[in-house]
Write a protein that holds these residues in place. Structure first.
Motif, mmCIF file in Angstrom:
data_model
loop_
_atom_site.group_PDB
_atom_site.id
_atom_site.type_symbol
_atom_site.label_atom_id
_atom_site.label_comp_id
_atom_site.label_asym_id
_atom_site.label_seq_id
_atom_site.Cartn_x
_atom_site.Cartn_y
_atom_site.Cartn_z
ATOM 1 N N ALA A 193 14.823 -6.373 -4.301
ATOM 2 C CA ALA A 193 15.655 -6.647 -3.136
ATOM 3 C C ALA A 193 16.837 -5.686 -3.077
ATOM 4 C CB ALA A 193 16.149 -8.090 -3.175
ATOM 5 N N GLU A 194 16.936 -4.811 -4.071
ATOM 6 C CA GLU A 194 18.078 -3.903 -4.169
ATOM 7 C C GLU A 194 17.821 -2.545 -3.524
ATOM 8 O OE1 GLU A 194 20.841 -5.193 -5.325
ATOM 9 O OE2 GLU A 194 19.709 -7.048 -5.703
ATOM 10 N N ARG A 195 16.583 -2.074 -3.610
ATOM 11 C CA ARG A 195 16.254 -0.773 -3.035
ATOM 12 C C ARG A 195 14.908 -0.836 -2.345
ATOM 13 N NH1 ARG A 195 16.001 5.398 -5.555
ATOM 14 N NH2 ARG A 195 14.980 6.274 -3.713
ATOM 15 N N ASP A 196 14.851 -0.334 -1.115
ATOM 16 C CA ASP A 196 13.598 -0.281 -0.370
ATOM 17 C C ASP A 196 12.803 0.961 -0.758
ATOM 18 O OD1 ASP A 196 14.106 -2.619 0.993
ATOM 19 O OD2 ASP A 196 14.951 -1.634 2.756
ATOM 20 N N PRO A 197 11.503 0.965 -0.520
ATOM 21 C CA PRO A 197 10.702 2.163 -0.805
ATOM 22 C C PRO A 197 11.069 3.302 0.142
ATOM 23 C CG PRO A 197 9.394 0.535 0.372
ATOM 24 C CD PRO A 197 10.691 -0.130 0.033
ATOM 25 N N ASP A 198 10.842 4.516 -0.317
ATOM 26 C CA ASP A 198 11.076 5.695 0.521
ATOM 27 C C ASP A 198 9.877 6.002 1.405
ATOM 28 O OD1 ASP A 198 13.642 6.342 -0.658
ATOM 29 O OD2 ASP A 198 12.530 7.015 -2.424
ATOM 30 N N CYS A 199 8.687 5.615 0.940
ATOM 31 C CA CYS A 199 7.447 5.975 1.638
ATOM 32 C C CYS A 199 6.470 4.814 1.628
ATOM 33 C CB CYS A 199 6.799 7.192 0.971
ATOM 34 S SG CYS A 199 5.152 7.617 1.599
ATOM 35 N N CYS A 200 5.822 4.603 2.749
ATOM 36 C CA CYS A 200 4.675 3.706 2.833
ATOM 37 C C CYS A 200 3.499 4.540 3.326
ATOM 38 C CB CYS A 200 4.952 2.545 3.785
ATOM 39 S SG CYS A 200 3.520 1.457 4.048
ATOM 40 N N LEU A 201 2.611 4.892 2.411
ATOM 41 C CA LEU A 201 1.417 5.665 2.748
ATOM 42 C C LEU A 201 0.348 4.716 3.265
ATOM 43 C CD1 LEU A 201 -0.377 8.250 2.631
ATOM 44 C CD2 LEU A 201 -0.865 7.645 0.248
ATOM 45 N N VAL A 202 -0.272 5.055 4.389
ATOM 46 C CA VAL A 202 -1.310 4.218 4.997
ATOM 47 C C VAL A 202 -2.618 5.001 5.000
ATOM 48 C CG1 VAL A 202 -1.992 2.849 7.000
ATOM 49 C CG2 VAL A 202 0.448 3.184 6.494
ATOM 50 N N ASN A 203 -3.603 4.522 4.247
ATOM 51 C CA ASN A 203 -4.927 5.147 4.205
ATOM 52 C C ASN A 203 -5.921 4.288 4.976
ATOM 53 O OD1 ASN A 203 -4.325 7.402 2.621
ATOM 54 N ND2 ASN A 203 -4.640 6.301 0.712
ATOM 55 N N PHE A 204 -6.742 4.937 5.786
ATOM 56 C CA PHE A 204 -7.820 4.233 6.481
ATOM 57 C C PHE A 204 -9.150 4.638 5.876
ATOM 58 C CE2 PHE A 204 -11.220 4.192 9.664
ATOM 59 C CZ PHE A 204 -11.271 2.829 9.909
ATOM 60 N N TYR A 205 -9.900 3.637 5.416
ATOM 61 C CA TYR A 205 -11.235 3.842 4.853
ATOM 62 C C TYR A 205 -12.275 3.428 5.885
ATOM 63 C CZ TYR A 205 -9.084 4.076 0.174
ATOM 64 O OH TYR A 205 -8.326 4.408 -0.930
ATOM 65 N N GLY A 206 -13.020 4.376 6.404
ATOM 66 C CA GLY A 206 -14.138 4.061 7.268
ATOM 67 C C GLY A 206 -15.402 3.862 6.454
ATOM 68 N N GLU A 207 -16.501 3.664 7.117
ATOM 69 C CA GLU A 207 -17.768 3.473 6.420
ATOM 70 C C GLU A 207 -18.083 4.700 5.568
ATOM 71 O OE1 GLU A 207 -22.246 1.774 7.386
ATOM 72 O OE2 GLU A 207 -20.995 2.532 9.013
ATOM 73 N N GLY A 208 -18.348 4.492 4.282
ATOM 74 C CA GLY A 208 -18.665 5.584 3.376
ATOM 75 C C GLY A 208 -17.461 6.229 2.707
#
Length: 201
Positions: A97-112
């Protein structure tokens, strides 16, 4: 205390995000992608990855011929959008609760799509955990060791599951062998979204 299971030091919180909250987060990510569209990265060796990705936060993770790194802007030149408040709430609940993340990486996995065994080690301070959120189709998550090789263990992650990699597990090799395409109705066309939050500096 939030219930969880531990596998090789990875704290796994099954179904921590309820269905309604999953839909809410999905919609927030749809808006995020309108500002920072998904793109297909390549490795420094020039191999195209099977996932598509984008980021949110003060910086975003990118990969191309120049290497693996964090950049202040999307490849289109625009600053990354803010990390959704739903993601920050999970971080504050499970990590800090003291420090927020600098980055939120979002990966999308499609079929395969898959992700080979790797370490998350492009950050400056490994004492901060990595928080991972699964949305959509089931994924077979593989956990290895602190060095390549040796025995591994696998577990199926489902939509709404959250994983925290901290302590000795922070630099453990891990990856996604495959997804069970079509096992969730969260994403209209199927697939899986994986969000990983990191402190970069």
């Amino acid at each position: 205390m939030t219930k969880h299971v531990q596998l090789r030091g990875f704290d796994i919180y099954p179904g921590l995000i309820p269905p309604a909250a999953q839909r809410d987060l999905r919609d927030a990510l749809r808006q995020l992608a309108g500002v920072a569209p998904f793109f297909t990265p390549s490795t420094p060796a020039g191999k195209t990855m099977s996932v598509r990705m984008t980021s949110a936060g003060r910086c975003g993770w990118v990969s191309d011929r120049r290497g693996y790194r964090y950049d202040r802007c999307h490849p289109n030149g625009q600053p990354w959008p803010a990390i959704p408040h739903q993601v920050l709430a999970l971080w504050q609940q499970l990590v800090s609760a003291e420090r927020d993340p600098d980055c939120c990486l979002v990966n999308f996995y499609g079929e395969g799509s898959r992700m080979g065994l790797h370490q998350d080690r492009d950050e400056a301070d490994f004492s901060w955990p990595v928080l991972s959120i699964s949305l959509g189709d089931d994924a077979l998550f593989r956990i290895g060791n602190r060095s390549r090789g040796g025995k591994t263990e696998s577990i199926w992650l489902h939509s709404g599951d959250v994983v925290v990699m901290a302590g000795d597990a922070r630099l453990t090799y891990h990856g996604v062998d495959r997804i069970r395409f079509g096992t969730s109705s969260l994403l209209a066309k199927g697939g899986r979204l994986n969000l990983t939050c990191r402190v970069v500096d």
